[in-house]
Every structure is written in C-alpha cells, then in structure tokens.
Design a protein around this motif. Structure first.
Motif, mmCIF file in Angstrom:
data_model
loop_
_atom_site.group_PDB
_atom_site.id
_atom_site.type_symbol
_atom_site.label_atom_id
_atom_site.label_comp_id
_atom_site.label_asym_id
_atom_site.label_seq_id
_atom_site.Cartn_x
_atom_site.Cartn_y
_atom_site.Cartn_z
ATOM 1 N N ILE A 10 0.855 -1.202 0.000
ATOM 2 C CA ILE A 10 0.000 0.000 0.000
ATOM 3 C C ILE A 10 0.883 1.242 0.000
ATOM 4 C CG2 ILE A 10 -1.666 1.331 1.361
ATOM 5 C CD1 ILE A 10 -2.863 -1.324 2.261
ATOM 6 N N ARG A 11 1.928 1.193 0.806
ATOM 7 C CA ARG A 11 2.836 2.336 0.871
ATOM 8 C C ARG A 11 3.498 2.536 -0.487
ATOM 9 N NH1 ARG A 11 8.155 1.949 3.739
ATOM 10 N NH2 ARG A 11 7.216 0.006 4.173
ATOM 11 N N ASP A 12 3.986 1.449 -1.096
ATOM 12 C CA ASP A 12 4.639 1.542 -2.405
ATOM 13 C C ASP A 12 3.648 2.078 -3.447
ATOM 14 O OD1 ASP A 12 7.003 0.636 -1.374
ATOM 15 O OD2 ASP A 12 6.695 -1.443 -2.018
ATOM 16 N N LYS A 13 2.398 1.544 -3.364
ATOM 17 C CA LYS A 13 1.379 1.994 -4.289
ATOM 18 C C LYS A 13 1.100 3.480 -4.060
ATOM 19 C CE LYS A 13 -3.271 1.010 -5.834
ATOM 20 N NZ LYS A 13 -4.494 0.324 -5.661
ATOM 21 N N GLY A 14 1.059 3.929 -2.832
ATOM 22 C CA GLY A 14 0.825 5.340 -2.495
ATOM 23 C C GLY A 14 1.972 6.214 -2.991
ATOM 24 N N ILE A 15 3.193 5.696 -2.824
ATOM 25 C CA ILE A 15 4.359 6.456 -3.294
ATOM 26 C C ILE A 15 4.309 6.574 -4.814
ATOM 27 C CG2 ILE A 15 6.872 6.365 -3.487
ATOM 28 C CD1 ILE A 15 6.935 5.215 -0.653
ATOM 29 N N ARG A 16 3.963 5.440 -5.492
ATOM 30 C CA ARG A 16 3.894 5.466 -6.957
ATOM 31 C C ARG A 16 2.801 6.435 -7.421
ATOM 32 N NH1 ARG A 16 4.441 -0.116 -6.373
ATOM 33 N NH2 ARG A 16 2.225 -0.363 -6.703
ATOM 34 N N GLU A 17 1.650 6.331 -6.760
ATOM 35 C CA GLU A 17 0.557 7.232 -7.128
ATOM 36 C C GLU A 17 0.931 8.682 -6.822
ATOM 37 O OE1 GLU A 17 -3.145 6.075 -5.378
ATOM 38 O OE2 GLU A 17 -3.143 4.159 -6.431
ATOM 39 N N SER A 18 1.587 8.902 -5.715
ATOM 40 C CA SER A 18 2.037 10.244 -5.344
ATOM 41 C C SER A 18 3.023 10.762 -6.368
ATOM 42 C CB SER A 18 2.656 10.200 -3.952
ATOM 43 O OG SER A 18 3.304 11.410 -3.667
ATOM 44 N N GLU A 19 3.958 9.889 -6.789
ATOM 45 C CA GLU A 19 4.936 10.272 -7.801
ATOM 46 C C GLU A 19 4.239 10.568 -9.129
ATOM 47 O OE1 GLU A 19 8.218 10.885 -7.489
ATOM 48 O OE2 GLU A 19 7.996 10.533 -5.338
ATOM 49 N N ALA A 20 3.246 9.736 -9.467
ATOM 50 C CA ALA A 20 2.503 9.934 -10.711
ATOM 51 C C ALA A 20 1.750 11.260 -10.656
ATOM 52 C CB ALA A 20 1.559 8.779 -10.959
ATOM 53 N N ILE A 21 1.114 11.557 -9.521
ATOM 54 C CA ILE A 21 0.375 12.819 -9.357
ATOM 55 C C ILE A 21 1.343 13.993 -9.430
ATOM 56 C CG2 ILE A 21 -0.952 14.195 -7.707
ATOM 57 C CD1 ILE A 21 -2.311 11.573 -6.818
ATOM 58 N N LYS A 22 2.502 13.831 -8.736
ATOM 59 C CA LYS A 22 3.507 14.906 -8.782
ATOM 60 C C LYS A 22 3.988 15.117 -10.205
ATOM 61 C CE LYS A 22 5.539 14.517 -4.158
ATOM 62 N NZ LYS A 22 6.759 14.147 -3.444
ATOM 63 N N SER A 23 4.264 14.015 -10.912
ATOM 64 C CA SER A 23 4.745 14.100 -12.284
ATOM 65 C C SER A 23 3.689 14.741 -13.180
ATOM 66 C CB SER A 23 5.099 12.697 -12.786
ATOM 67 O OG SER A 23 5.510 12.765 -14.131
ATOM 68 N N GLU A 24 2.422 14.303 -12.994
ATOM 69 C CA GLU A 24 1.317 14.861 -13.776
ATOM 70 C C GLU A 24 1.155 16.349 -13.451
ATOM 71 O OE1 GLU A 24 -3.396 14.162 -13.833
ATOM 72 O OE2 GLU A 24 -2.217 12.316 -13.901
ATOM 73 N N ALA A 25 1.251 16.696 -12.177
ATOM 74 C CA ALA A 25 1.131 18.088 -11.752
ATOM 75 C C ALA A 25 2.276 18.907 -12.318
ATOM 76 C CB ALA A 25 1.102 18.178 -10.237
ATOM 77 N N LYS A 26 3.492 18.307 -12.300
ATOM 78 C CA LYS A 26 4.661 19.006 -12.824
ATOM 79 C C LYS A 26 4.478 19.255 -14.321
ATOM 80 C CE LYS A 26 9.609 18.821 -12.202
ATOM 81 N NZ LYS A 26 10.753 18.053 -11.778
ATOM 82 N N THR A 27 3.970 18.263 -15.044
ATOM 83 C CA THR A 27 3.721 18.410 -16.473
ATOM 84 C C THR A 27 2.664 19.483 -16.722
ATOM 85 O OG1 THR A 27 4.284 16.065 -16.804
ATOM 86 C CG2 THR A 27 3.049 17.140 -18.553
ATOM 87 N N GLU A 28 1.588 19.430 -15.915
ATOM 88 C CA GLU A 28 0.518 20.413 -16.057
ATOM 89 C C GLU A 28 1.033 21.817 -15.731
ATOM 90 O OE1 GLU A 28 -3.893 21.094 -14.248
ATOM 91 O OE2 GLU A 28 -3.226 19.016 -14.460
ATOM 92 N N VAL A 29 1.844 21.969 -14.683
ATOM 93 C CA VAL A 29 2.429 23.268 -14.315
ATOM 94 C C VAL A 29 3.307 23.777 -15.454
ATOM 95 C CG1 VAL A 29 4.110 24.374 -12.776
ATOM 96 C CG2 VAL A 29 2.281 22.992 -11.817
ATOM 97 N N SER A 30 4.129 22.859 -16.018
ATOM 98 C CA SER A 30 4.995 23.241 -17.135
ATOM 99 C C SER A 30 4.164 23.712 -18.318
ATOM 100 C CB SER A 30 5.878 22.068 -17.556
ATOM 101 O OG SER A 30 6.802 21.762 -16.558
ATOM 102 N N ALA A 31 3.058 23.019 -18.608
ATOM 103 C CA ALA A 31 2.185 23.402 -19.721
ATOM 104 C C ALA A 31 1.537 24.765 -19.452
ATOM 105 C CB ALA A 31 1.131 22.330 -19.960
ATOM 106 N N ILE A 32 1.068 24.951 -18.216
ATOM 107 C CA ILE A 32 0.443 26.231 -17.836
ATOM 108 C C ILE A 32 1.471 27.361 -17.921
ATOM 109 C CG2 ILE A 32 -0.565 27.528 -15.910
ATOM 110 C CD1 ILE A 32 -1.997 24.889 -15.100
ATOM 111 N N LEU A 33 2.670 27.116 -17.411
ATOM 112 C CA LEU A 33 3.727 28.132 -17.467
ATOM 113 C C LEU A 33 4.115 28.443 -18.913
ATOM 114 C CD1 LEU A 33 6.063 27.154 -14.481
ATOM 115 C CD2 LEU A 33 4.585 29.155 -14.660
ATOM 116 N N ALA A 34 4.213 27.396 -19.759
ATOM 117 C CA ALA A 34 4.547 27.610 -21.171
ATOM 118 C C ALA A 34 3.465 28.450 -21.848
ATOM 119 C CB ALA A 34 4.728 26.271 -21.878
ATOM 120 N N GLU A 35 2.201 28.130 -21.554
ATOM 121 C CA GLU A 35 1.099 28.898 -22.129
ATOM 122 C C GLU A 35 1.117 30.337 -21.617
ATOM 123 O OE1 GLU A 35 -3.762 28.872 -22.101
ATOM 124 O OE2 GLU A 35 -2.731 26.959 -21.834
ATOM 125 N N ALA A 36 1.407 30.508 -20.342
ATOM 126 C CA ALA A 36 1.487 31.849 -19.757
ATOM 127 C C ALA A 36 2.630 32.641 -20.405
ATOM 128 C CB ALA A 36 1.680 31.771 -18.252
#
Length: 192
Positions: A10-36
C-alpha cells in the motif's frame, strides 16, 4: 508478515501514485507556465506594436505641425518682405521730383473731369499748388474747385458736385491695383 507486506505494498502503491500525481502536476504546471509565457510574449509584442504605431502617429503629427509652423513662418516672412517692398514703392513715388507730381496731378484732374463733368478735388498738402495751377490753366476744369486736403501720398480724389460719386485717383489706390494684379509675379521674382 503478511500484514507488513500489505502495508509495504500500500505504501509503495501510495508512493507510486504520489509520484505519478507529482509528475502529472509538474507536467501540467509546465504546460500552464509555457502557455502563460506565450501569452506574455504575445501581450508584450502587441504592446510594442501598439507603442510603435502610437509613436509613428505622434511623430507624423509632430512633423506635420512642424511643417505647418515652418510654412506659416515662411509665409509671414514673405508677407513682411512684400509689405516692405510695397511701402518702399509708395515712398519712392512720393519722393519723385515736384515736376512729376505736377504733371501727374494735372493728368488725373483732366481724367476725373471727363468722368464727372463738375465737382471738387482733394489732394495732399504737397500737391495743392499743382491742383490750383491745373484749375486755373485748364478750361476743362472750369466746373471744379479745390475742396481741401486729405492724407494721401499723392494724386487726387475727385467728387461729383452732388457728392454722389467719388473717384479715388490717389497714388496709393493705383499702386494697390497694380500691386494686386502683379503680386504673384512680384512674389515669384522675390522668392522664386
């Protein structure tokens, strides 16, 4: 141990999901910043274009105003020169010898008598003797008399006996007529 394995999983799954969310958020932030950044660049370019357009418009207005001012000053200077030339012409004619004025006044009196028949003459102080001489020596002027003097540069002003008609045969009137008809030529000679 099975519980540790489930908790670890569960912890590993949470870390993976957390990493995936962070990565997705980082990608989304990069896209928003690029658009800005793109919007900032577009806004900056639009502002620069507007500023350049406004600067061009203001420059064109300033140049037009400066050209108009120069043209106005040039026309005023030309008018001053033409006025000075006109005044010099009047003064030069007034300074001609008495013989010239005597002959001119005599001819002007004869011409006015043909038009009016009878009446009175006015002249400047200098030409009084010339008018009196013309009146006493020319039979065609028998219906005329000297009524007085006027502030004119030379010549005469003739008035009909009933006062209904006045002929301005003064030098300044003749000079003005010649000046008006020849103003363009004079301007071309002086400034062409």
């Amino acid at each position: 141990m099975a519980l540790d394995a489930v908790v670890g999983e569960i912890r590993d799954k949470g870390i993976r999901e957390s990493e995936a969310i962070k990565s997705e958020a980082k990608t989304e932030v990069s896209a928003i910043l690029a658009e800005a950044r793109e919007q900032v660049i577009a806004i900056k370019m639009a502002a620069e274009e507007e500023a350049n357009r406004q600067r061009g418009y203001i420059m064109a207005q300033e140049v037009a105003a400066a050209n108009l001012s120069v043209k106005r000053e040039t026309l005023n200077a030309r008018k001053d020169v033409l006025d000075e030339v006109f005044d010099r012409v009047v003064a030069d004619i007034a300074a001609l010898p008495d013989e010239f004025h005597r002959k001119a006044v005599r001819e002007l009196c004869k011409s006015a008598a043909k038009e009016l028949g009878e009446g009175v003459f006015y002249c400047n102080e200098r030409d009084v003797h010339s008018v009196e001489d013309a009146l006493s020596s020319l039979k065609t002027l028998s219906g005329f008399s000297l009524a007085g003097t006027k502030d004119i540069t030379g010549g005469i002003i003739a008035e009909s006996a009933d006062g209904a008609l006045q002929l301005d045969c003064s030098y300044s009137t003749f000079i003005s007529e010649v000046w008006e008809s020849g103003l363009k030529d004079a301007s071309d000679i002086l400034f062409g």
